[in-house]
Design a protein around this motif. Structure first.
Motif, PDB file in Angstrom:
ATOM      1  N   VAL A 233      -1.112   4.230  -4.246  1.00 30.87           N
ATOM      2  CA  VAL A 233      -0.835   3.146  -5.202  1.00 30.87           C
ATOM      3  C   VAL A 233      -1.680   3.253  -6.466  1.00 30.87           C
ATOM      4  CG1 VAL A 233      -0.002   1.553  -3.430  1.00 30.87           C
ATOM      5  CG2 VAL A 233      -2.431   1.562  -4.024  1.00 30.87           C
ATOM      6  N   TYR A 234      -2.895   3.771  -6.356  1.00 31.39           N
ATOM      7  CA  TYR A 234      -3.750   3.925  -7.539  1.00 31.39           C
ATOM      8  C   TYR A 234      -3.108   4.861  -8.550  1.00 31.39           C
ATOM      9  CZ  TYR A 234      -7.863   5.241 -10.322  1.00 31.39           C
ATOM     10  OH  TYR A 234      -8.743   5.495 -11.352  1.00 31.39           O
ATOM     11  N   ARG A 235      -2.540   5.951  -8.073  1.00 31.65           N
ATOM     12  CA  ARG A 235      -1.874   6.903  -8.960  1.00 31.65           C
ATOM     13  C   ARG A 235      -0.682   6.260  -9.662  1.00 31.65           C
ATOM     14  NH1 ARG A 235      -0.843  12.648  -6.378  1.00 31.65           N
ATOM     15  NH2 ARG A 235      -3.130  12.486  -6.415  1.00 31.65           N
ATOM     16  N   GLU A 236       0.070   5.452  -8.919  1.00 26.13           N
ATOM     17  CA  GLU A 236       1.219   4.760  -9.516  1.00 26.13           C
ATOM     18  C   GLU A 236       0.766   3.722 -10.538  1.00 26.13           C
ATOM     19  OE1 GLU A 236       4.321   5.771  -9.016  1.00 26.13           O
ATOM     20  OE2 GLU A 236       3.400   7.322  -7.758  1.00 26.13           O
TER      21      GLU A 236
ATOM     22  N   ARG B 234       0.835  -1.198   0.000  1.00 23.80           N
ATOM     23  CA  ARG B 234       0.000   0.000   0.000  1.00 23.80           C
ATOM     24  C   ARG B 234       0.875   1.256   0.000  1.00 23.80           C
ATOM     25  NH1 ARG B 234      -2.999  -3.841  -0.727  1.00 23.80           N
ATOM     26  NH2 ARG B 234      -5.086  -4.107   0.200  1.00 23.80           N
ATOM     27  N   ASN B 235       2.183   1.041  -0.138  1.00 24.14           N
ATOM     28  CA  ASN B 235       3.151   2.139  -0.168  1.00 24.14           C
ATOM     29  C   ASN B 235       3.485   2.470  -1.627  1.00 24.14           C
ATOM     30  OD1 ASN B 235       5.363   3.852  -0.075  1.00 24.14           O
ATOM     31  ND2 ASN B 235       6.420   2.717   1.525  1.00 24.14           N
ATOM     32  N   PRO B 236       3.127   3.657  -2.098  1.00 26.07           N
ATOM     33  CA  PRO B 236       3.372   3.986  -3.505  1.00 26.07           C
ATOM     34  C   PRO B 236       4.841   3.926  -3.904  1.00 26.07           C
ATOM     35  CG  PRO B 236       2.730   5.947  -2.259  1.00 26.07           C
ATOM     36  CD  PRO B 236       2.467   4.773  -1.382  1.00 26.07           C
ATOM     37  N   ASP B 237       5.739   4.148  -2.944  1.00 27.46           N
ATOM     38  CA  ASP B 237       7.178   4.110  -3.243  1.00 27.46           C
ATOM     39  C   ASP B 237       7.678   2.694  -3.523  1.00 27.46           C
ATOM     40  OD1 ASP B 237       7.336   6.858  -2.876  1.00 27.46           O
ATOM     41  OD2 ASP B 237       7.797   6.663  -0.733  1.00 27.46           O
ATOM     42  N   GLU B 238       6.873   1.695  -3.180  1.00 28.24           N
ATOM     43  CA  GLU B 238       7.298   0.304  -3.379  1.00 28.24           C
ATOM     44  C   GLU B 238       6.679  -0.338  -4.624  1.00 28.24           C
ATOM     45  OE1 GLU B 238       6.127  -1.596   0.220  1.00 28.24           O
ATOM     46  OE2 GLU B 238       7.712  -0.683   1.433  1.00 28.24           O
ATOM     47  N   VAL B 239       5.807   0.392  -5.297  1.00 29.99           N
ATOM     48  CA  VAL B 239       5.079  -0.182  -6.430  1.00 29.99           C
ATOM     49  C   VAL B 239       6.023  -0.608  -7.553  1.00 29.99           C
ATOM     50  CG1 VAL B 239       3.431   0.310  -8.275  1.00 29.99           C
ATOM     51  CG2 VAL B 239       2.924   1.006  -5.922  1.00 29.99           C
ATOM     52  N   LYS B 240       6.922   0.282  -7.966  1.00 30.50           N
ATOM     53  CA  LYS B 240       7.821  -0.006  -9.083  1.00 30.50           C
ATOM     54  C   LYS B 240       8.648  -1.264  -8.828  1.00 30.50           C
ATOM     55  CE  LYS B 240      11.740   1.880 -11.644  1.00 30.50           C
ATOM     56  NZ  LYS B 240      12.636   3.058 -11.834  1.00 30.50           N
TER      57      LYS B 240
END
Length: 325
Positions: free
Chosen positions: A167-170, A125-131
Motif C-alpha cells: 500500500v505504501y508504494r500505491e 492492506r491490499n495494494p490492489d484495493e487502494v485505487k
C-alpha cells in the motif's frame, strides 16, 4: 497501476475543485495571527499550517443527529479550525441508511475546499484495493484530491516490509499523480510499529494516540522518531474516557499542545458546547494558561486510567467511528 484520471473522481462533485499548490494553500491561511481564530502550527515537513485544534469525524461526531452536526462543522470552520479528519469506516447507521462522516464532509466542506486540509484513512492492506478505496472517498467527500492519506490503525501485526512493497508504494504513486498531497499513518495500538514505520519509510504525517495517561508509550517511542524525520505529528485520544474524571479539558489540551513535536490535537465532538469550550481554550493558548499545568503531576494523577479497563479505544477489537443508533 494506471495513472488515475482526476476528472473521473469528480463526476459527482458539485464543485470539481482543482488541486492547489502548497504555496497557494499557505497563502489562503494567512489569518493564523488573528486572535479570533484558532492558532496554527506548521505540520512538519508538509509545510501546511494547521489549526492546533483539529476536527475529528469519528464516533463522537457521528453521534450528532441531523440538524446538529451541520452547525458543529460550520462553527468549527468559522472559528478557524482548518484540519478535518475522517475515514471510510466512520459511519453512523440508521436502519438501512448510512450517513458517514465522509458524506457529512462532502455536504459542508466543498465551499471551503481551498481553505481546509482534509485527512482520510486507507483501511485496506491490499495494494490492489487502494485505487477503489480512494475513488470512494473522493466521491463521498466531493473533492478531486486529498491533502493527507493515512494508513489506518497500525498494529503490531502489521509488517513494515509488506506495507512498503504494497500500500505504501500505491500511496506514493497517488502522491506523484497529485491525487494525494501527503501520506502517513495513524496508530493507537502499536508505538513500536509506528517507530518502525517512521524509521524505515518516508512518512509525511503521523496521527498518534498520546494523552496524559501515557498509555501506549507513543510519546516515548514513536514521537522522537517523528521529530527526527520532521514528520508532522497530530495527537489523538487526548480526552477520550478521561476528561472530567481527574482532569479538565484545559489541562488535557494544554498537555497535548505542550508536547514537543505535536502540531495539532484531534478531537471528535458530540454536541456544540464542548466544541465551543475547546475552541475558546485553543484561542487562549499560548496565553492565559500556557505552562500552568505541571505535566508530571498530571501524568501521576492520570496514571490509573492507563489501560483497557478505562480507555474504550484500548480494548481488543475496538473500531472507532461505528456508532449504532
Amino acid at each position: 497501476m494506471k495513472k488515475i484520471s482526476r476528472r473521473k473522481f469528480i463526476e459527482h462533485s458539485v464543485l470539481g475543485t482543482a488541486a492547489i499548490s502548497a504555496s497557494g494553500f499557505l497563502a489562503s491561511c494567512s489569518d493564523s495571527g488573528n486572535s479570533n481564530q484558532v492558532p496554527r502550527r506548521v505540520l512538519g515537513k508538509t509545510g501546511l499550517e494547521v489549526s492546533i485544534l483539529s476536527f475529528g469525524g469519528g464516533s463522537q461526531f457521528c453521534k450528532n443527529q441531523g440538524g446538529e452536526w451541520e452547525k458543529i462543522m460550520e462553527e468549527a470552520i468559522q472559528s478557524g479550525v482548518n484540519l478535518f479528519d475522517t475515514a471510510p469506516s466512520y459511519s453512523i447507521y440508521k436502519g438501512d441508511q448510512a450517513l458517514g462522516s465522509d458524506e457529512r464532509f462532502g455536504q459542508i466542506l466543498p465551499p471551503y475546499r481551498d481553505k481546509v486540509t482534509i485527512a482520510t484513512k486507507l483501511e485496506t492492506r491490499n495494494p490492489d484495493e487502494v485505487k477503489k478505496e480512494i475513488e470512494g472517498s473522493l466521491s463521498r467527500m466531493k473533492t478531486d484530491y486529498i491533502d493527507i492519506l493515512l494508513i489506518h490503525a497500525i498494529k503490531d501485526s502489521d509488517s513494515v516490509s509488506e506495507i512498503e512493497k504494497g500500500v505504501y508504494r500505491e500511496m506514493q504513486k497517488l502522491k506523484e499523480e497529485g491525487v494525494i498531497r501527503f501520506i502517513g499513518f495513524s496508530s493507537m495500538d502499536s508505538a513500536q510499529r509506528s517507530k518502525d514505520l517512521l524509521d524505515n519509510l518516508d512518512m509525511d504525517v503521523a496521527l498518534l494516540a498520546m494523552n496524559a495517561t501515557r498509555y501506549g508509550d507513543f510519546a516515548e517511542l514513536a514521537l522522537p522518531a517523528a521529530i527526527k524525520q520532521n514528520t508532522g505529528v497530530i495527537s489523538m485520544k487526548v480526552m477520550r474516557n478521561i476528561v472530567g474524571k481527574d482532569a479538565t479539558p484545559r489541562e488535557l489540551l494544554e498537555y497535548a499542545w505542550g508536547q514537543d513535536g505535536v502540531s495539532s490535537t484531534l478531537i471528535a465532538h458530540y454536541g456544540i458546547e464542548p466544541l465551543r469550550e475547546n475552541i475558546q481554550l485553543a484561542k487562549e493558548y499560548p496565553g492565559k494558561f500556557m505552562a500552568s499545568v505541571d505535566r508530571r503531576e498530571l501524568e501521576y494523577r492520570m496514571a490509573k486510567y492507563a489501560g483497557p479497563h478505562a480507555l474504550c479505544w484500548a480494548q481488543p477489537g475496538y473500531t472507532d467511528g461505528e456508532y449504532i443508533a
